[in-house]
Design a protein around this motif. Structure first.
Motif, mmCIF file in Angstrom:
data_model
loop_
_atom_site.group_PDB
_atom_site.id
_atom_site.type_symbol
_atom_site.label_atom_id
_atom_site.label_comp_id
_atom_site.label_asym_id
_atom_site.label_seq_id
_atom_site.Cartn_x
_atom_site.Cartn_y
_atom_site.Cartn_z
ATOM 1 N N ASP A 68 15.302 19.910 73.086
ATOM 2 C CA ASP A 68 14.607 19.507 72.092
ATOM 3 C C ASP A 68 13.259 20.507 71.746
ATOM 4 O O ASP A 68 13.283 20.532 70.528
ATOM 5 N N TYR A 69 12.795 21.233 72.518
ATOM 6 C CA TYR A 69 11.893 21.959 72.664
ATOM 7 C C TYR A 69 12.452 23.016 71.726
ATOM 8 O O TYR A 69 11.699 23.664 70.728
ATOM 9 N N ALA A 70 13.801 23.515 72.007
ATOM 10 C CA ALA A 70 14.172 24.769 71.323
ATOM 11 C C ALA A 70 14.660 24.461 70.012
ATOM 12 O O ALA A 70 14.402 25.406 68.967
ATOM 13 N N ALA A 71 15.279 23.060 69.849
ATOM 14 C CA ALA A 71 15.560 22.813 68.378
ATOM 15 C C ALA A 71 14.189 22.692 67.512
ATOM 16 O O ALA A 71 14.238 23.120 66.449
ATOM 17 N N ASN A 72 13.183 22.029 68.127
ATOM 18 C CA ASN A 72 11.767 22.003 67.213
ATOM 19 C C ASN A 72 11.272 23.422 67.024
ATOM 20 O O ASN A 72 10.646 23.579 65.866
ATOM 21 N N TYR A 73 11.385 24.104 67.981
ATOM 22 C CA TYR A 73 10.689 25.620 67.543
ATOM 23 C C TYR A 73 11.526 26.295 66.586
ATOM 24 O O TYR A 73 10.964 27.024 65.650
ATOM 25 N N LEU A 74 12.967 26.189 66.618
ATOM 26 C CA LEU A 74 13.638 26.884 65.467
ATOM 27 C C LEU A 74 13.640 26.172 64.103
ATOM 28 O O LEU A 74 13.530 26.918 63.130
ATOM 29 N N GLN A 75 13.574 25.023 64.245
ATOM 30 C CA GLN A 75 13.181 24.104 62.964
ATOM 31 C C GLN A 75 11.689 24.659 62.214
ATOM 32 O O GLN A 75 11.569 24.824 61.201
ATOM 33 N N GLY A 76 10.818 24.646 63.168
ATOM 34 C CA GLY A 76 9.528 25.039 62.913
ATOM 35 C C GLY A 76 9.610 26.739 62.211
ATOM 36 O O GLY A 76 8.853 26.875 61.327
ATOM 37 N N MET A 77 10.185 27.276 62.855
ATOM 38 C CA MET A 77 10.156 28.800 62.613
ATOM 39 C C MET A 77 10.674 28.872 60.938
ATOM 40 O O MET A 77 10.548 29.776 60.217
#
Length: 312
Positions: A68-77
């Motif tokens: 979830d953290y990686a998905a949120n990080y990529l979406q935020g980027m």
């Protein structure tokens, strides 16, 4: 073969029947349930079990949390890159206008100096926080956290990021009272941006305003923006005040009923800016002065005629 005995060897010990075990465990569970429900005797045991199981749960949840953290990080980027691209395009689109604006401001300043025109007053002030509304339910007033200790005086206008909010009416040592433009006793001189007509907008006490003293055939349309005209000694010219939402024209009346809503967040709570007091307007020349000047000119002409007659 018929004489073979299927009984278990004597070294295997047989326990109670399965049905008896099931009945025993069910009875134990019901007893524990009743005891815990009435006496709360298993809370400490439950907390101890939770304390031991919590690290295991955290370890088990770690892979999902990392995903979830990686998905949120990529979406935020991706969102940041998209916003950055939009901001760059907006900056490029507005750059020519901004450059022309700076040039026009410099040219305007040079022309004003050339024509010796008085410069417009600067809109300076201080930010104040709205604390609460006044206790009178029939008025539209708010209390802010700035008062005499901050240099606030009665009569100062108050604005927010959208337009005019009201006017300071009473000042206390550490707070001040601001009467909103929607109050029934508040009036603001305004000007219609589209047509340039000047008039006065009055509060109705219900969150709306009314533009009065406008003829029934006046050039006013729904959606017109009203700004301060600056004809009083309170508001600087050009601040947005209200927007026309309804017009009632009746041939039986000389004036139209024009209803408006405030542009600023008058009924919202937040921060506002209390502007510095406006410079007083120059007093109008009295009529007697003009008449006295005319009489003086007439007396001077008579004396000149008498002197010319004596000399002849």
């Amino acid at each position: 073969m018929a004489g073979i005995d299927h009984a278990p060897p004597p070294f295997f010990k047989r326990g109670p029947a399965p049905l008896a075990l099931l009945t025993f465990y069910v009875a134990i569970s019901l007893a524990l349930f009743v005891v815990d429900l009435r006496f709360r005797s298993l809370d400490l045991f439950r907390q101890s079990i939770a304390l031991l199981v919590d690290p295991v749960q955290r370890v088990a949840q770690t892979p999902g949390s990392l995903v979830d953290y990686a998905a949120n990080y990529l979406q935020g980027m991706r969102e940041l890159q998209h916003e950055n691209s939009e901001l760059k395009h907006a900056q490029l689109n507005t750059a020519p206008n901004l450059q022309r604006l700076l040039q026009l401001e410099a040219e305007n300043e040079r022309l004003r100096k050339l024509l010796a025109v008085k410069e417009r007053e600067k809109a300076n002030g201080q930010v104040a926080q709205i604390l609460y509304t006044a206790r009178d339910p029939f008025s539209r007033k708010v209390i802010v956290d700035k008062g005499q200790q901050s240099g606030i005086v009665a009569g100062q206008p108050a604005i927010d990021e959208a337009g005019v909010v009201g006017q300071v009416t009473r000042v206390f040592p550490f707070s001040a009272e601001i009467t909103l433009i929607t109050d029934k006793d508040q009036a603001v001189p305004v000007q219609i941006v589209r047509s340039g007509h000047r008039s006065v907008v009055f509060g109705l006490g219900n969150g709306q305003l009314e533009l009065r003293y406008m003829p029934a055939n006046a050039d006013v349309q729904v959606g017109d923006i009203l700004v301060t005209s600056g004809l009083d000694s309170v508001y600087l010219p050009g601040f947005p005040v209200a927007k026309v939402v309804n017009i009632e024209r009746d041939s039986a009346y000389s004036f139209a009923r024009i209803f408006c809503v405030p542009v600023a967040g008058v009924e919202n709570f937040g921060e506002i800016m209390v502007l510095d007091p406006r410079q007083p307007l120059p007093p109008a020349p009295p009529e007697s002065a003009g008449r006295g000047g005319d009489l003086g000119d007439r007396a001077g002409l008579r004396q000149k005629k008498k002197r010319a007659a004596k000399s002849n």
